[in-house]
Every structure is written in C-alpha cells, then in structure tokens.
Enzyme design. Structure first.
Site, PDB file in Angstrom:
ATOM      1  N   PRO A   1       0.836  -1.200   0.000  1.00 10.87           N
ATOM      2  CA  PRO A   1       0.000   0.000   0.000  1.00 10.87           C
ATOM      3  C   PRO A   1       0.876   1.258   0.000  1.00 10.87           C
ATOM      4  O   PRO A   1       1.741   1.421   0.864  1.00 10.87           O
ATOM      5  CB  PRO A   1      -0.808  -0.119   1.295  1.00 10.87           C
ATOM      6  CG  PRO A   1      -0.043  -1.079   2.145  1.00 10.87           C
ATOM      7  CD  PRO A   1       0.663  -1.998   1.221  1.00 10.87           C
TER       8      PRO A   1
ATOM      9  N   ALA B   1      -3.683   3.139   1.715  1.00 13.66           N
ATOM     10  CA  ALA B   1      -4.467   3.204   2.943  1.00 13.66           C
ATOM     11  C   ALA B   1      -5.751   3.999   2.710  1.00 13.66           C
ATOM     12  O   ALA B   1      -5.733   5.100   2.166  1.00 13.66           O
ATOM     13  CB  ALA B   1      -3.641   3.858   4.050  1.00 13.66           C
TER      14      ALA B   1
ATOM     15  N   GLN C   1      -6.547  -1.801   1.918  1.00 14.53           N
ATOM     16  CA  GLN C   1      -6.031  -1.549   3.269  1.00 14.53           C
ATOM     17  C   GLN C   1      -6.903  -0.487   3.929  1.00 14.53           C
ATOM     18  O   GLN C   1      -7.012   0.640   3.428  1.00 14.53           O
ATOM     19  CB  GLN C   1      -4.574  -1.075   3.243  1.00 14.53           C
ATOM     20  CG  GLN C   1      -3.979  -0.983   4.649  1.00 14.53           C
ATOM     21  CD  GLN C   1      -2.635  -0.282   4.688  1.00 14.53           C
ATOM     22  OE1 GLN C   1      -2.557   0.910   4.449  1.00 14.53           O
ATOM     23  NE2 GLN C   1      -1.577  -1.019   4.984  1.00 14.53           N
TER      24      GLN C   1
ATOM     25  N   HIS D   1      -4.853  -1.758   8.775  1.00 15.02           N
ATOM     26  CA  HIS D   1      -3.612  -1.060   9.094  1.00 15.02           C
ATOM     27  C   HIS D   1      -3.501  -0.924  10.615  1.00 15.02           C
ATOM     28  O   HIS D   1      -4.237  -0.171  11.235  1.00 15.02           O
ATOM     29  CB  HIS D   1      -3.610   0.318   8.432  1.00 15.02           C
ATOM     30  CG  HIS D   1      -2.255   0.936   8.319  1.00 15.02           C
ATOM     31  ND1 HIS D   1      -1.237   0.674   9.197  1.00 15.02           N
ATOM     32  CD2 HIS D   1      -1.747   1.818   7.417  1.00 15.02           C
ATOM     33  CE1 HIS D   1      -0.156   1.367   8.838  1.00 15.02           C
ATOM     34  NE2 HIS D   1      -0.453   2.063   7.766  1.00 15.02           N
TER      35      HIS D   1
ATOM     36  N   HIS E   1       2.545   1.832  12.381  1.00 11.89           N
ATOM     37  CA  HIS E   1       2.986   3.189  12.036  1.00 11.89           C
ATOM     38  C   HIS E   1       2.373   4.272  12.919  1.00 11.89           C
ATOM     39  O   HIS E   1       2.246   5.428  12.506  1.00 11.89           O
ATOM     40  CB  HIS E   1       2.690   3.493  10.564  1.00 11.89           C
ATOM     41  CG  HIS E   1       3.405   2.576   9.628  1.00 11.89           C
ATOM     42  ND1 HIS E   1       3.070   2.455   8.309  1.00 11.89           N
ATOM     43  CD2 HIS E   1       4.432   1.711   9.825  1.00 11.89           C
ATOM     44  CE1 HIS E   1       3.851   1.576   7.724  1.00 11.89           C
ATOM     45  NE2 HIS E   1       4.682   1.107   8.637  1.00 11.89           N
TER      46      HIS E   1
ATOM     47  N   TYR F   1      -0.703   4.663  14.037  1.00  6.76           N
ATOM     48  CA  TYR F   1      -2.084   5.070  13.791  1.00  6.76           C
ATOM     49  C   TYR F   1      -3.002   4.504  14.877  1.00  6.76           C
ATOM     50  O   TYR F   1      -2.536   3.937  15.861  1.00  6.76           O
ATOM     51  CB  TYR F   1      -2.504   4.658  12.384  1.00  6.76           C
ATOM     52  CG  TYR F   1      -1.693   5.362  11.314  1.00  6.76           C
ATOM     53  CD1 TYR F   1      -1.575   6.747  11.303  1.00  6.76           C
ATOM     54  CD2 TYR F   1      -1.006   4.639  10.339  1.00  6.76           C
ATOM     55  CE1 TYR F   1      -0.817   7.404  10.340  1.00  6.76           C
ATOM     56  CE2 TYR F   1      -0.239   5.287   9.367  1.00  6.76           C
ATOM     57  CZ  TYR F   1      -0.152   6.669   9.375  1.00  6.76           C
ATOM     58  OH  TYR F   1       0.610   7.307   8.432  1.00  6.76           O
TER      59      TYR F   1
END
Length: 211
Positions: free
Chosen positions: A38, A71, A113, A190, A193, A195
């Site tokens: 992605p 994403a 994603q 996801h 990272h 998030y």
C-alpha cells in the site's frame, strides 16, 4: 553449481527464483510472491478515488499477483493527510469499482487496506473542525513531512470514551463490507505506524485506566 543454468533436452533453463514461485494465500493461489505494498498517493480529491487510479493500479497488476491498495479511511474522522481515499460512502464505493475491475481484468488479486489515523491528524481534517480521536489526549510533536521541508502539525486529540469505541470498531466493519461491495478480494487492517489501532496497543501511548 548454484545459480548455474541447467540444460534439459538442448534447452537452457534459468535457475528457479524463489520470489517468482507460486504461493497459497488463504483461498488465493498467487502466481508469484511480488506484492504491491500500500502506497499513499494523496490524489483522491475529496477522499474519493479518481479515474486515473484505474491506470495506476492496472499497470501494476499481473495474473495471479497480489496488490494492496493505498491506505483507505474507514470514516470521516479517519483522515490525517490531504486527498487520501475513503470507503465509508456510496460515492467512494462506486468510485473504487472500476479500479478494482481493471485489476481483475489483468488477473490480479486486490486487497483494500483500511485505516484510521487517530491522533496523527489535526482539526483541519476532522468533521466540523473537531479534535482528532485517540486512546489518549496527549498530542504528537510536530514532524517533518516527506518533502523534508514542511512541518506537519497535529492537534491535541480527544481520548475516546468506552461508549464510543464500539462505534469505531463498527466503522472498520462497515469499511470491510464496503470493500467487498466494491469488488475487493480482501482487506488488510492497518495496525502499525502509530495510527489509531497501534495507539491503543502501545503502552507508551495508551495511558487509559479503563482497561
């Protein structure tokens, strides 16, 4: 010898490359192991995938190859970057359909994603300029953007109440259902990272006392 060509009935055969060998992924039989990861493109204006994405993804599709879409936000509170696609409205679902169809026409396998950025956002991306939501009310420090020049500014988030968490979970559920409606073969959630999901999973971020 290793990496040496083999001769069979007068034909030279190249040594087998593991990356190009088939792989069984659940019910999907991949023809090789090269996957399009992605890649955030920031070209989905008003959070709606654009027709030019048909060419972008179909150019990268191969028969039996796996692609994972950029994403894609699960709700109007999920945004933290300009022009990223969503999949929470009928308009977005309809916009994804010809893109997915183009990948399938090449024989590709296409996953969506789905994500929520949580506190990696600011009020400018949020409906009615409200605070971003997170597991915490602690903000991120400003970070240099990918162009290595501009600085990304983040608004102080609002910690979700226990009554609100099921609604966010439902947003992911509906996004997955919408991805199926758009024709995607599967979804990838996801959870990395920094998030929203990882904001709940990381002890150094999640300072809640209600779990």
């Amino acid at each position: 010898m290793e990496n040496q060509a083999v001769q069979v009935q007068g034909e030279d055969l190249l040594p087998q490359i593991p990356l190009l060998t088939p792989y069984k992924l659940g019910k999907f039989q991949l023809s090789h192991r090269v996957v399009l990861a992605p890649l955030t493109r920031q070209r989905s204006y008003n959070n709606v995938p654009q027709p030019h994405a048909i060419l972008y993804y179909s150019q990268r599709a191969t028969k039996g190859g796996l692609l994972v879409a950029e994403a894609t936000g699960v709700s109007d509170t999920a945004q933290g970057y300009p022009h990223t696609p969503g999949i929470w409205t009928n308009e977005q679902v309809e916009a994804w359909k010809p893109i997915v169809d183009a990948v399938h026409a090449k024989g590709g396998i296409f996953f969506c994603q789905i994500w929520h950025v949580g506190r990696v956002s600011n009020k400018g991306f949020q409906p009615d300029k409200k605070d971003p939501i997170s597991s915490t009310d602690e903000p991120l420090t400003p970070q240099r953007q990918a162009n290595d020049v501009d600085m990304a500014e983040f608004s102080a988030p609002r910690s979700l109440t226990t009554d609100e968490i099921p609604q966010v979970i439902n947003d992911f559920r509906l996004a997955a259902r919408n991805a199926m409606e758009a024709g995607f073969d599967g979804v990838e959630i996801h959870g990395a990272h920094g998030y929203l999901i990882e904001q709940f999973m990381k002890d150094e971020v999640n300072d809640r006392s209600d779990a």
